[in-house]
Design a protein around this motif. Structure first.
Motif, short mmCIF file in Angstrom:
data_model
loop_
_atom_site.label_atom_id
_atom_site.label_comp_id
_atom_site.label_asym_id
_atom_site.label_seq_id
_atom_site.Cartn_x
_atom_site.Cartn_y
_atom_site.Cartn_z
N TRP A 143 0.82 -1.21 0.00
CA TRP A 143 0.00 0.00 0.00
C TRP A 143 0.86 1.27 0.00
O TRP A 143 0.61 2.19 -0.78
N LEU B 39 0.57 3.97 -2.89
CA LEU B 39 0.05 5.27 -2.45
C LEU B 39 0.98 6.40 -2.91
O LEU B 39 0.54 7.40 -3.48
N ILE C 10 -0.70 6.72 -6.67
CA ILE C 10 -1.83 7.59 -6.33
C ILE C 10 -1.35 9.04 -6.25
O ILE C 10 -1.86 9.92 -6.97
N GLU C 11 -0.35 9.31 -5.43
CA GLU C 11 0.14 10.69 -5.35
C GLU C 11 0.79 11.13 -6.65
O GLU C 11 0.64 12.28 -7.09
N TYR D 38 -1.98 11.95 -9.29
CA TYR D 38 -2.55 13.26 -8.98
C TYR D 38 -1.57 14.37 -9.38
O TYR D 38 -1.96 15.37 -9.99
N LEU E 266 -3.62 -4.20 -4.77
CA LEU E 266 -3.59 -2.77 -4.41
C LEU E 266 -3.01 -1.96 -5.57
O LEU E 266 -3.41 -0.81 -5.80
N VAL F 125 -5.89 -1.36 -7.72
CA VAL F 125 -6.72 -0.30 -7.12
C VAL F 125 -6.12 1.06 -7.47
O VAL F 125 -6.84 2.00 -7.83
N ALA G 95 -7.03 1.89 -11.02
CA ALA G 95 -8.45 2.27 -11.12
C ALA G 95 -8.64 3.70 -10.59
O ALA G 95 -9.41 4.49 -11.17
N PHE G 96 -7.93 4.01 -9.53
CA PHE G 96 -7.96 5.39 -9.02
C PHE G 96 -7.53 6.37 -10.11
O PHE G 96 -8.16 7.40 -10.33
N LEU H 184 -9.58 9.53 -11.64
CA LEU H 184 -9.01 10.88 -11.60
C LEU H 184 -8.95 11.47 -13.01
O LEU H 184 -9.27 12.64 -13.23
#
Lengths: 238, 238
Positions: free
Chosen positions: B77, B81, B85-86, B89, B133, B136, B139-140, B144
């Motif tokens: 994770w 993350l 993810i970060e 973004y 994960l 995931v 998919a995030f 976004l």
């Protein structure tokens, strides 16, 4: 009696669920701030982003109702990253480690808010179209819930909560939207009870609204899969 | 000539795209490590998670090809993350601030990997079912991307890349899966070119595979919307 943990239990939705569930379930409450509730003695202050802390909080729990998170649709990235993305991972991972079999996740209609902006009637099997970074964080939570269900068999129910009002005796009608999106306190409690009790569906994404005449989100799957039968209609409060 | 920024350009896919795109586009490369490429002089070391750094890197760019991120499906994770993810973004927000009009996002078939585990033929309009994960986090990124398209009009193309091999002259056949999921170098370049050039679709989710006889992911939408016409077939390499 089944044991139910409510995260973010100090919030507006938490307060309503505490009243609505306390007679039939063994409640445990958690939040990042202290909760004073004369009716519930099992209260733990903990950080939902900490898997370690939440694993402790999850011990012995049958169902988690995960309300903790930042509720404002206008939130910045850093806020939703911390409170909603890291927080939702925290509770799912802790639930897995603690052996919890069921998680009810407070998602949001804002995970698909762009359909509404384009006046498109929305069903839960349509792809996410978030209307905000907040909505992106809720869509993330749904994908994570799906993963924890598929991979670890944790039953998961994602509730795309509509318009919840702390006082629902009158419609706070700053716009007509609420006539479509309203979720009464009683129907909220009904919906969560359905998720706690169902033996039919193991995973689902459900819009959380009352039986509103002007609804533009489809709740047929909630009726069919978990027996949700809302009894209120915003129309009756006009 | 259009200007194209490649993030994560030091990686395996980045190397192939540099060769495949450099004759027709003004390339800028970025990565968290230094890249030595005698054919491309515009190289910047930057942290994709830093909006500020990436805004500088994005200046004057027509299309971003966002490859940066952790590619391992078994990642923890904290790794996904940070990196995925970060990082995703970071690039979308930087692209918005810098006025970039088009982002091509390296998503992954693992965003929907649970359909494959259940032998379900998968189309891009089906809900995410991540198998990890890592999945995931991809998919995030798609959610976004959808938000940045809907809210800010940034054209966005999510490529669910299949099985890419650093050397694709032979099929590395540790299992038969690759006969279904293979993406040849030439078809990868074709797919990315379609995304850079299309005036038809403004947003799309496309599986990134060659014209494999045994495909179990649907690429009809890529053919129809952006004119992707893969020419290789894993079958021919058996």
């Amino acid at each position: 009696m089944k044991s139910v943990l409510i995260t973010g239990a100090a919030g507006n939705i938490g307060r309503v669920l505490r009243r609505g569930l306390r007679d039939d379930y063994l409640l445990r409450l958690t939040d990042c701030i202290q909760i004073v509730d004369p009716e519930v003695t099992d209260v733990q202050v903990a950080d939902v982003r900490s898997v370690e802390e939440m694993e402790e909080v999850c011990k012995g729990i049958d169902s988690v109702v995960h309300l903790a998170g930042e509720p404002s649709t206008g939130s910045s990235w850093s806020v939703v990253l911390n409170a909603n993305i890291e927080g939702t991972y925290g509770i799912f991972e802790a639930a897995r480690l603690a052996g919890v079999k069921r998680v009810i996740f407070a998602s949001s209609n804002h995970a698909t808010g762009y359909y509404e902006k384009e006046s498109i009637y929305t069903k839960p099997d349509m792809l996410a179209r978030p209307d905000s970074l907040y909505g992106v964080s809720k869509a993330f939570g749904e994908d994570l819930a799906r993963f924890y269900y598929d991979e670890y068999g944790i039953n998961a129910y994602c509730l795309r909560i509509g318009s919840f009002q702390p006082d629902d005796s009158v419609i706070n009608r700053s716009s007509d939207r609420i006539l479509s999106t309203w979720l009464s306190h009683r129907d909220l409690v009904r919906l969560v009870r359905c998720c706690i009790e169902t033996n039919n569906a193991e995973f689902g994404i459900y819009y959380g609204i009352s039986n509103n005449t002007r609804a533009f989100w489809d709740i047929e799957n909630a009726r069919e899969e978990i027996g949700y039968s809302p009894e209120d209609d915003a129309e009756d409060l006009i």
